[in-house]
Enzyme design. Sequence first.
Site, mmCIF file in Angstrom:
data_model
loop_
_atom_site.group_PDB
_atom_site.id
_atom_site.type_symbol
_atom_site.label_atom_id
_atom_site.label_comp_id
_atom_site.label_asym_id
_atom_site.label_seq_id
_atom_site.Cartn_x
_atom_site.Cartn_y
_atom_site.Cartn_z
ATOM 1 N N LYS A 1 0.777 -1.163 0.207
ATOM 2 C CA LYS A 1 0.293 0.030 0.195
ATOM 3 C C LYS A 1 0.842 1.318 -0.135
ATOM 4 O O LYS A 1 0.380 2.344 -0.431
ATOM 5 C CB LYS A 1 -0.819 -0.038 1.311
ATOM 6 C CG LYS A 1 -2.079 -0.849 1.159
ATOM 7 C CD LYS A 1 -3.108 -0.756 2.393
ATOM 8 C CE LYS A 1 -4.287 -1.919 2.149
ATOM 9 N NZ LYS A 1 -5.095 -1.876 3.280
ATOM 10 N N ASP B 1 -9.826 3.142 2.226
ATOM 11 C CA ASP B 1 -10.028 2.251 3.433
ATOM 12 C C ASP B 1 -10.493 3.322 4.740
ATOM 13 O O ASP B 1 -11.416 2.678 5.564
ATOM 14 C CB ASP B 1 -8.576 2.157 4.327
ATOM 15 C CG ASP B 1 -8.111 0.829 3.737
ATOM 16 O OD1 ASP B 1 -8.865 -0.086 2.893
ATOM 17 O OD2 ASP B 1 -6.758 0.590 3.300
ATOM 18 N N GLY C 1 -3.048 1.037 18.296
ATOM 19 C CA GLY C 1 -1.966 0.786 17.174
ATOM 20 C C GLY C 1 -1.848 2.115 16.329
ATOM 21 O O GLY C 1 -2.617 2.890 16.510
ATOM 22 N N ALA C 2 -0.846 1.999 15.707
ATOM 23 C CA ALA C 2 -0.477 3.153 14.681
ATOM 24 C C ALA C 2 0.151 2.857 13.542
ATOM 25 O O ALA C 2 1.160 3.594 12.983
ATOM 26 C CB ALA C 2 0.527 3.684 15.574
ATOM 27 N N GLY C 3 -0.111 1.725 12.943
ATOM 28 C CA GLY C 3 0.440 1.241 11.530
ATOM 29 C C GLY C 3 -0.578 1.886 10.520
ATOM 30 O O GLY C 3 -1.122 2.905 10.531
ATOM 31 N N LEU D 1 -10.929 -3.793 13.962
ATOM 32 C CA LEU D 1 -10.565 -3.950 12.409
ATOM 33 C C LEU D 1 -10.647 -5.308 11.917
ATOM 34 O O LEU D 1 -10.665 -5.496 10.641
ATOM 35 C CB LEU D 1 -9.675 -3.073 12.161
ATOM 36 C CG LEU D 1 -9.733 -1.658 11.563
ATOM 37 C CD1 LEU D 1 -10.692 -1.014 12.402
ATOM 38 C CD2 LEU D 1 -8.616 -0.720 11.351
ATOM 39 N N TYR E 1 -11.803 -8.757 10.999
ATOM 40 C CA TYR E 1 -13.013 -9.261 11.086
ATOM 41 C C TYR E 1 -13.152 -10.978 10.961
ATOM 42 O O TYR E 1 -14.122 -11.815 10.604
ATOM 43 C CB TYR E 1 -13.486 -9.003 9.617
ATOM 44 C CG TYR E 1 -12.541 -8.818 8.533
ATOM 45 C CD1 TYR E 1 -12.503 -10.230 7.501
ATOM 46 C CD2 TYR E 1 -11.698 -7.717 7.932
ATOM 47 C CE1 TYR E 1 -11.478 -10.024 6.763
ATOM 48 C CE2 TYR E 1 -10.940 -7.934 7.071
ATOM 49 C CZ TYR E 1 -10.883 -9.142 6.313
ATOM 50 O OH TYR E 1 -9.771 -9.230 5.442
ATOM 51 N N GLY F 1 -14.364 -5.635 11.510
ATOM 52 C CA GLY F 1 -14.018 -4.863 10.344
ATOM 53 C C GLY F 1 -14.625 -5.517 9.194
ATOM 54 O O GLY F 1 -14.241 -4.626 8.075
HETATM 55 P P1 NAP Z 1 0.642 -2.765 10.282
HETATM 56 O O1 NAP Z 1 0.844 -1.468 9.465
HETATM 57 O O2 NAP Z 1 1.789 -3.825 10.298
HETATM 58 O O3 NAP Z 1 0.387 -2.169 11.740
HETATM 59 C C1 NAP Z 1 0.217 -3.149 12.908
HETATM 60 C C2 NAP Z 1 0.006 -2.299 14.115
HETATM 61 O O4 NAP Z 1 -0.407 -3.449 15.301
HETATM 62 C C3 NAP Z 1 1.053 -1.528 14.672
HETATM 63 O O5 NAP Z 1 0.699 -0.553 15.347
HETATM 64 C C4 NAP Z 1 1.786 -2.512 15.656
HETATM 65 O O6 NAP Z 1 2.237 -1.893 16.719
HETATM 66 C C5 NAP Z 1 0.513 -3.239 16.433
HETATM 67 N N1 NAP Z 1 0.770 -4.760 16.628
HETATM 68 C C6 NAP Z 1 0.925 -5.670 15.978
HETATM 69 N N2 NAP Z 1 1.250 -6.675 16.794
HETATM 70 C C7 NAP Z 1 0.858 -6.292 18.177
HETATM 71 C C8 NAP Z 1 0.914 -7.044 19.340
HETATM 72 N N3 NAP Z 1 1.151 -8.360 19.487
HETATM 73 N N4 NAP Z 1 0.707 -6.429 20.532
HETATM 74 C C9 NAP Z 1 0.328 -4.880 20.538
HETATM 75 N N5 NAP Z 1 0.622 -4.099 19.244
HETATM 76 C C10 NAP Z 1 0.685 -4.900 18.223
HETATM 77 O O7 NAP Z 1 -1.032 -3.194 9.873
HETATM 78 P P2 NAP Z 1 -2.160 -2.629 9.328
HETATM 79 O O8 NAP Z 1 -2.321 -2.643 7.796
HETATM 80 O O9 NAP Z 1 -2.275 -1.477 10.397
HETATM 81 O O10 NAP Z 1 -3.405 -3.492 9.656
HETATM 82 C C11 NAP Z 1 -3.774 -3.773 11.174
HETATM 83 C C12 NAP Z 1 -4.875 -4.787 11.195
HETATM 84 O O11 NAP Z 1 -6.139 -3.940 10.855
HETATM 85 C C13 NAP Z 1 -4.820 -6.124 10.661
HETATM 86 O O12 NAP Z 1 -5.318 -7.087 11.408
HETATM 87 C C14 NAP Z 1 -5.570 -5.968 9.437
HETATM 88 O O13 NAP Z 1 -5.844 -7.256 8.895
HETATM 89 C C15 NAP Z 1 -6.473 -4.890 9.790
HETATM 90 N N6 NAP Z 1 -7.238 -4.305 8.702
HETATM 91 C C16 NAP Z 1 -8.564 -4.412 8.508
HETATM 92 C C17 NAP Z 1 -9.048 -3.721 7.505
HETATM 93 C C18 NAP Z 1 -10.516 -3.974 7.368
HETATM 94 O O14 NAP Z 1 -11.026 -3.547 5.903
HETATM 95 N N7 NAP Z 1 -11.272 -4.298 8.163
HETATM 96 C C19 NAP Z 1 -8.280 -2.698 6.701
HETATM 97 C C20 NAP Z 1 -6.970 -2.647 6.712
HETATM 98 C C21 NAP Z 1 -6.495 -3.186 8.037
HETATM 99 P P3 NAP Z 1 4.032 -1.672 16.576
HETATM 100 O O15 NAP Z 1 4.052 -0.239 15.646
HETATM 101 O O16 NAP Z 1 4.410 -1.221 18.071
HETATM 102 O O17 NAP Z 1 4.684 -2.698 15.790
#
Ligand code: NAP
Length: 290
Positions: free
Chosen positions: A72, A108, A133-135, A232, A234, A255
Site C-alpha cells: 500500500k 480504507d 495501534g499506529a500502523g 478492524l 473481521y 471490520g
Molecule cells: P501494520 O501497518 O503492520 O500495523 C500493525 C499495528 O499493530 C502496529 O501499530 C503494531 O504496533 C500493532 N501490533 C502488531 N502486533 C501487536 C501486538 N502483538 N501487540 C500490540 N500491538 C501490536 O498493519 P495494518 O495494515 O495497520 O493492519 C492492522 C490490522 O487491521 C490487521 O489485523 C489488518 O488485517 C486490519 N485491517 C482491516 C481492514 C478492514 O477492512 N477491516 C483494513 C486494513 C487493515 P507496533 O507499531 O508497536 O509494531
Amino acid sequence: MNAINGKTLVYGIIGYPVEHSFSPAMQNAAFQAAGLNGVYVAFAPAPEQLEAAVEGIKALGLAGVNVTVPYKEAVMDYLDDLTTEAMLCGAVNTIINWQGKLTGHNTDGAGFISDLRGTFGFEPSRGAALLLGAGGAARAVAVSLAGAGCRELALVNRNQERARKLAAGVISATGVPVQVFPWESGHPGLASFARRAVLLVNCTPVGMSGKGNNPFPLPETLPGPGQLAYDLVYNPSHTPFMRQAESNGAKTANGLGMLLYQGALAFTAWTGLEAPLETMRRVLLEQISG
Ligand code: NAP
C-alpha cells in the site's frame, strides 16, 4: 460468472501473498449484479517485481486494481497521481487507470466512516476516539475520523516513535489534537482518556487468533456502556476485544463492514455506478463462514 470476451474489462488486486483475499469473490459478484462486463483477479508480484507489475497495469490496459499488504505504501512511488486522501493516509488501496494515467486513491478510511455512519448511525463528531495501534490501518482511520469531525484522538502503541509520527501528521493536516499513550496496562492518562472516549478502535492484528482475554492495555470494565468498540479484525468475526466490550455492555463491530465499504467505494470509483452493497455483503459473509 460473467461471459468473458474481447471487451471484458480486467480489474484485480495486488498483494503478497494475496490468495487469502475476499476481494475477488466480492468484486466479481458486484460486476455480475451490476451487469458489467468485467472480471477481477488476484496478482501476487514478488517485491522486486512491483514496479514492473504497476507498469503492466498500463501496458495491459487493466481498468483498475486494489492494493493490499505489503504494497500500500511502496506502490505510491510508481503512480502518476495521488488523491489528497491517499497523500494524507500515506497509502494507496485503489488505483484507477484512466487512459493510461494511474491515480492512487485510499478508500480504507472512507470505508470505515461509511460503516460507522451507515451501519451504526455513529457520528464521529460525537466525542473522543481512542485507537489501539499506529500502523497503516490506524493512519487511515485516524485521518478519516479527524476529517469527519472527531474532535479529539488518542493513539496507543508499543512503538512510541511510530505513534508520535502519526499523531504529528494528523495534527498538522487537520488541527485535531492527538495524544499518544504507551501500550501499558494501568497507565492513568490512558485509562482516563479511554473512559471518556465514545469510540474505541482496535487497529492491530491482536485477537486474530480469536483466543485470549483482554490482551489490551485497557481497564477490565472497558469498553463499556455508551461506547462503540470497533475491531478492524473481521476473521474471526467475534474477537476477544468484542467479547470484552459486550460483556461490559458496549456496542461492538468487527471490520467486515469496513472491508465491504472500502470495496464498494473502489467499485464506484472504477465504474461510476452505485455498488450493489447487499450482494457484496452476502458474498463476504459466505467467504467468512466458508
Ligand atoms: P501494520 O501497518 O503492520 O500495523 C500493525 C499495528 O499493530 C502496529 O501499530 C503494531 O504496533 C500493532 N501490533 C502488531 N502486533 C501487536 C501486538 N502483538 N501487540 C500490540 N500491538 C501490536 O498493519 P495494518 O495494515 O495497520 O493492519 C492492522 C490490522 O487491521 C490487521 O489485523 C489488518 O488485517 C486490519 N485491517 C482491516 C481492514 C478492514 O477492512 N477491516 C483494513 C486494513 C487493515 P507496533 O507499531 O508497536 O509494531
